[in-house]
Design a protein around this motif. Sequence first.
Motif, PDB file in Angstrom:
ATOM      1  N   HIS A 145      34.880  41.342  39.291  1.00 31.45           N
ATOM      2  CA  HIS A 145      36.155  41.905  38.658  1.00 31.45           C
ATOM      3  C   HIS A 145      35.788  42.312  37.180  1.00 31.45           C
ATOM      4  O   HIS A 145      35.296  41.328  36.595  1.00 31.45           O
ATOM      5  N   LYS A 146      36.216  43.190  36.773  1.00 30.04           N
ATOM      6  CA  LYS A 146      35.968  43.631  35.555  1.00 30.04           C
ATOM      7  C   LYS A 146      37.289  44.566  35.032  1.00 30.04           C
ATOM      8  O   LYS A 146      37.798  45.299  35.816  1.00 30.04           O
ATOM      9  N   TRP A 147      37.612  43.958  33.864  1.00 29.18           N
ATOM     10  CA  TRP A 147      39.218  44.543  33.175  1.00 29.18           C
ATOM     11  C   TRP A 147      38.709  45.081  31.803  1.00 29.18           C
ATOM     12  O   TRP A 147      37.769  44.589  31.183  1.00 29.18           O
ATOM     13  N   TYR A 148      39.079  46.500  31.445  1.00 28.85           N
ATOM     14  CA  TYR A 148      39.053  46.881  30.125  1.00 28.85           C
ATOM     15  C   TYR A 148      40.599  46.865  29.755  1.00 28.85           C
ATOM     16  O   TYR A 148      41.404  47.682  30.030  1.00 28.85           O
ATOM     17  N   GLY A 149      41.004  45.705  28.900  1.00 29.59           N
ATOM     18  CA  GLY A 149      42.490  45.565  28.681  1.00 29.59           C
ATOM     19  C   GLY A 149      43.113  45.543  30.133  1.00 29.59           C
ATOM     20  O   GLY A 149      43.020  44.565  30.984  1.00 29.59           O
ATOM     21  N   LYS A 150      44.211  46.469  30.358  1.00 31.32           N
ATOM     22  CA  LYS A 150      44.966  46.199  31.507  1.00 31.32           C
ATOM     23  C   LYS A 150      44.382  47.287  32.790  1.00 31.32           C
ATOM     24  O   LYS A 150      44.496  47.364  33.773  1.00 31.32           O
TER      25      LYS A 150
ATOM     26  N   GLN B 223      35.020  39.306  34.236  1.00 28.32           N
ATOM     27  CA  GLN B 223      36.045  38.112  34.138  1.00 28.32           C
ATOM     28  C   GLN B 223      36.134  37.271  35.352  1.00 28.32           C
ATOM     29  O   GLN B 223      36.511  36.398  35.391  1.00 28.32           O
ATOM     30  N   LYS B 224      35.658  38.123  36.625  1.00 30.45           N
ATOM     31  CA  LYS B 224      35.764  37.108  37.908  1.00 30.45           C
ATOM     32  C   LYS B 224      34.724  37.365  38.748  1.00 30.45           C
ATOM     33  O   LYS B 224      34.368  38.683  38.824  1.00 30.45           O
ATOM     34  N   GLY B 225      34.390  36.290  39.360  1.00 29.68           N
ATOM     35  CA  GLY B 225      32.966  36.675  40.480  1.00 29.68           C
ATOM     36  C   GLY B 225      31.793  35.873  40.159  1.00 29.68           C
ATOM     37  O   GLY B 225      32.170  34.814  39.422  1.00 29.68           O
TER      38      GLY B 225
ATOM     39  N   HIS C 251      30.389  34.325  34.822  1.00 31.03           N
ATOM     40  CA  HIS C 251      31.086  35.216  33.946  1.00 31.03           C
ATOM     41  C   HIS C 251      31.222  34.919  32.425  1.00 31.03           C
ATOM     42  O   HIS C 251      31.913  35.487  31.770  1.00 31.03           O
ATOM     43  N   ASP C 252      30.954  33.667  32.115  1.00 28.27           N
ATOM     44  CA  ASP C 252      30.867  33.137  30.762  1.00 28.27           C
ATOM     45  C   ASP C 252      29.534  33.474  30.070  1.00 28.27           C
ATOM     46  O   ASP C 252      29.284  33.263  29.032  1.00 28.27           O
TER      47      ASP C 252
END
Length: 246
Positions: A14-19, A60-62, A73-74
């Motif tokens: 999972h990847k977010w750019y802001g919202k 951010q997740k996975g 993810h870190d």
Amino acid sequence: MSDLPPVLIAENVHKWYGKFHALRGVSLTVDKGEVVVLMGPSGSGKSTFIRTFNALEDYQKGRIEVDGTVLAHDLRNVDVVRREVGMVFQQFNLFPHLTVLQNVTLAPRWVRRWTQAKAEEVALQLLEQVGIEEQAQKYPGQLSGGQQQRVAIARALAMQPKIMLFDEPTSALDPEMVREVLDAMRSLAQSGMTMVVVTHEVGFAKEVADRIILMDAGTLVEEATPTNFFQNPQADRTRQFLSQIL
């Protein structure tokens, strides 16, 4: 394709750019020697996805694992993974003040700590492989776009990566230059290199890919062999996409 473990594993990424949710739980495994082509409309997440494989994009997740090294993810183990993953971009990103040979030898000398003699020997072999060995002493500005992109391929190969990523490598080229770059990529695939390729080049995908994946809105819509993908697509979104590009 192989009894060996996959060389690339992406699980529920999972990847977010802001919202904005750019990647929505995308998973993919790639075996050693396999060629996987990602297709899809602009903004579907193709480039973002492959750029997570070498931490050019965070997520951010996975979970992502490259040749046994976990890229959490870190973003631990970034340097280890980047040494094993070569990448060719839309733009060539060559150093204009360095010759072709110097561009190709720079990373092996500084990162792999090769001697200049070894780096140049390998570089010349790679330039011959992509068909531009006679351009070794020229500067990027003296080359055509297709030649520059082939230098970029040789430069990525010089690090002896386990996987090669291609992010629409022909999209910035004039039409007559596309074929020479695709020919270099075909040769690379035939040599057994593991490749993940984002492209809209249908002929290349049909000929070279082991699997084709359609992405849309940050998800994997369909995954199939080239024959099934183009001749017998299962998803309505795939049929709609193909009707626009074929």
